[in-house]
Design an enzyme around this catalytic site. Structure first.
Site, PDB file in Angstrom:
ATOM      1  N   GLU A   1       0.889  -1.183   0.000  1.00 21.87           N
ATOM      2  CA  GLU A   1       0.000   0.000   0.000  1.00 21.87           C
ATOM      3  C   GLU A   1       0.918   1.221   0.000  1.00 21.87           C
ATOM      4  O   GLU A   1       2.014   1.189   0.572  1.00 21.87           O
ATOM      5  CB  GLU A   1      -0.917   0.021   1.228  1.00 21.87           C
ATOM      6  CG  GLU A   1      -1.853  -1.172   1.331  1.00 21.87           C
ATOM      7  CD  GLU A   1      -2.704  -1.422   0.106  1.00 21.87           C
ATOM      8  OE1 GLU A   1      -3.162  -0.445  -0.525  1.00 21.87           O
ATOM      9  OE2 GLU A   1      -2.916  -2.595  -0.236  1.00 21.87           O
TER      10      GLU A   1
ATOM     11  N   HIS B   1      -7.809  -3.439   0.108  1.00 26.94           N
ATOM     12  CA  HIS B   1      -6.779  -2.390   0.149  1.00 26.94           C
ATOM     13  C   HIS B   1      -6.046  -2.314   1.485  1.00 26.94           C
ATOM     14  O   HIS B   1      -5.287  -1.375   1.714  1.00 26.94           O
ATOM     15  CB  HIS B   1      -7.333  -1.008  -0.227  1.00 26.94           C
ATOM     16  CG  HIS B   1      -7.984  -0.987  -1.577  1.00 26.94           C
ATOM     17  ND1 HIS B   1      -7.290  -1.203  -2.744  1.00 26.94           N
ATOM     18  CD2 HIS B   1      -9.279  -0.811  -1.937  1.00 26.94           C
ATOM     19  CE1 HIS B   1      -8.133  -1.139  -3.764  1.00 26.94           C
ATOM     20  NE2 HIS B   1      -9.351  -0.914  -3.310  1.00 26.94           N
TER      21      HIS B   1
HETATM   22  P1  AMP Z   1      -4.202  -2.022  -3.851  1.00 27.75           P
HETATM   23  O1  AMP Z   1      -3.155  -3.068  -3.749  1.00 27.75           O
HETATM   24  O2  AMP Z   1      -5.212  -2.272  -4.909  1.00 27.75           O
HETATM   25  O3  AMP Z   1      -4.814  -1.871  -2.503  1.00 27.75           O
HETATM   26  O4  AMP Z   1      -3.499  -0.670  -4.237  1.00 27.75           O
HETATM   27  C1  AMP Z   1      -2.178  -0.345  -3.930  1.00 27.75           C
HETATM   28  C2  AMP Z   1      -2.022   1.134  -3.870  1.00 27.75           C
HETATM   29  O5  AMP Z   1      -2.442   1.712  -5.104  1.00 27.75           O
HETATM   30  C3  AMP Z   1      -2.847   1.836  -2.811  1.00 27.75           C
HETATM   31  O6  AMP Z   1      -2.223   1.822  -1.541  1.00 27.75           O
HETATM   32  C4  AMP Z   1      -2.910   3.233  -3.380  1.00 27.75           C
HETATM   33  O7  AMP Z   1      -1.713   3.918  -3.185  1.00 27.75           O
HETATM   34  C5  AMP Z   1      -3.067   2.971  -4.862  1.00 27.75           C
HETATM   35  N1  AMP Z   1      -4.499   2.888  -5.237  1.00 27.75           N
HETATM   36  C6  AMP Z   1      -5.268   1.804  -5.290  1.00 27.75           C
HETATM   37  N2  AMP Z   1      -6.520   2.111  -5.647  1.00 27.75           N
HETATM   38  C7  AMP Z   1      -6.552   3.449  -5.814  1.00 27.75           C
HETATM   39  C8  AMP Z   1      -7.547   4.390  -6.202  1.00 27.75           C
HETATM   40  N3  AMP Z   1      -8.798   4.023  -6.463  1.00 27.75           N
HETATM   41  N4  AMP Z   1      -7.220   5.711  -6.254  1.00 27.75           N
HETATM   42  C9  AMP Z   1      -5.952   6.104  -6.005  1.00 27.75           C
HETATM   43  N5  AMP Z   1      -4.961   5.266  -5.650  1.00 27.75           N
HETATM   44  C10 AMP Z   1      -5.241   3.958  -5.553  1.00 27.75           C
HETATM   45 MG    MG Z   2      -3.504  -3.688  -1.667  1.00 30.53          MG
HETATM   46 MG    MG Z   3      -2.135  -4.320  -4.788  1.00 29.19          MG
END
Ligand code: AMP
Ligand code: MG
Ligand code: MG
Length: 264
Positions: free
Chosen positions: A55, A224
Site C-alpha cells: 500500500e 486495500h
Molecule cells: P491495492 O493493492 O489495490 O490496494 O493498491 C495499492 C495502492 O495503489 C494503494 O495503496 C494506493 O496507493 C493505490 N491505489 C489503489 N486504488 C486506488 C484508487 N482508487 N485511487 C488512487 N490510488 C489507488
Molecule cells: Mg492492496
Molecule cells: Mg495491490
C-alpha cells in the site's frame, strides 16, 4: 438401446457419470476422474509462493500539476504452501513516508491505514532489511530457493507473486531509485497473477476483488489493506494452481543477471 443393455449385462459396458461417480466401482472411477480433473500440482514449478501487496500514499483525482510520487506505507508478505494452500508465515511492517509524511483522508479511507501507524513506522530501507531477515529464516527452515540464486537451480522452488506488475515493477523500483536505496535483486523476478488469471480464465477482471469473486472465492478481510490483500492473493494463487494453470515467472527486470550475490 437393446444392444447397450446386452453389453451392460455382459459386463462389457460401464456407466461413468460426469460427477465422478461410477456405477460399478465408485471409489476407483471417481478417484480416476478426479485425478484427470484435478490440479496437476506436480507440474507446478513452485512448492511455496510469497505473496506481496504494497500500500502506498495516494490522493483523490491525482493528476498533474498536483501529482506526487507514491511511497510505500505498508509492506506485507505471506508465505503459502502450494501443496496445502495454507499460509505458514507472515510479515508485515508499516513504513514511514518521507516525501509526503501526512496521509490524505482519501488514502486513510482507502487503505484503512492510520496516520499514527505510519508515524510509528520504519524507513523503507529498514523494512527491506527486516523483510530480508524474515525471508532468510523462512526459506532456510524449508530449504527453499528463490529463482536464479545459482546457475544449477535457475528456477528455484519458491517465487514472489503480486497482482499486476505495479508492486515490484513500478512502486518499489521507482522509490528505491529515487531515494537511492539498496534493492535486493530477488525483487526483480515475480509472477504477475493477473497476467496468468487473464490468460487462464479468458476474463479481464475489473479489479482484484472481481477476480476473487469470478472464481467463486470470497474476499476475506478489508480490501486495500496490504496484509488482507496479500492473504487473498495467496488464496487466489492456490485456486488458480488447482484449476490447472502452471504458475511460472512472468516478469524479470534483469534477465541476464543471477541473484547469487544475495545472502539468503
Ligand atoms: P491495492 O493493492 O489495490 O490496494 O493498491 C495499492 C495502492 O495503489 C494503494 O495503496 C494506493 O496507493 C493505490 N491505489 C489503489 N486504488 C486506488 C484508487 N482508487 N485511487 C488512487 N490510488 C489507488
Ligand atoms: Mg492492496
Ligand atoms: Mg495491490
Amino acid at each position: 438401446m437393446a444392444l447397450i443393455k446386452l453389453a451392460r449385462q455382459l459386463g462389457l459396458l460401464e456407466t461413468i457419470y460426469v460427477d465422478g461417480e461410477s456405477a460399478a466401482d465408485k471409489s476407483n472411477t471417481s478417484s480416476y476422474l478426479n485425478r484427470l480433473r484435478k490440479p496437476q500440482l506436480t507440474m507446478q514449478p513452485y512448492k511455496y509462493l510469497i505473496c506481496v501487496d504494497f500500500e502506498a500514499t495516494c490522493w483523490e483525482n491525482h493528476a498533474p500539476p498536483n501529482w506526487r510520487e507514491p511511497e510505500i506505507i505498508e509492506f506485507p508478505a505471506v508465505l503459502v504452501n502450494m501443496q496445502t494452500g495454507k499460509v505458514e508465515a507472515e510479515f508485515q511492517k508499516f513504513v514511514m513516508p518521507i516525501e509526503s509524511p501526512k496521509l490524505s483522508a482519501f488514502c486513510t479511507e482507502l487503505t484503512g491505514i492510520k496516520q499514527k501507524s505510519v508515524d510509528d513506522g520504519m524507513p523503507l530501507q529498514t523494512a527491506i532489511m527486516m523483510f530480508q531477515e524474515w525471508l532468510r529464516k523462512e526459506l532456510r527452515t524449508r530449504n527453499l530457493q528463490l529463482p536464479k540464486m545459482s546457475k544449477d537451480k535457475p528456477i528455484g522452488t519458491c517465487a514472489f507473486v503480486t497482482w499486476t506488475d505495479w508492486d515490484f515493477g513500478v512502486c518499489l523500483a521507482k522509490e528505491c531509485q529515487r531515494k537511492r536505496l539498496k534493492k535486493p535483486t530477488y525483487f526483480n523476478q515475480w509472477i504477475d497473477l493477473r497476467a496468468i488469471f487473464r490468460e487462464w480464465y479468458k476474463y479481464r477482471p475489473i479489479n482484484f476483488a472481481d477476480a476473487i469473486s469470478h472464481v467463486g472465492l470470497t474476499f476475506k478481510g478489508r480490501e486495500h489493506s496490504g496484509i488482507d490483500d496479500a492473504r487473498n492473493l495467496a488464496s487466489l494463487a492456490y485456486k488458480i494452481a488447482n484449476d490447472g494453470a502452471p504458475l511460472a515467472i512472468t516478469k524479470d527486470l534483469a534477465p541476464f543477471q543471477l541473484n547469487s550475490n544475495c545472502i539468503l
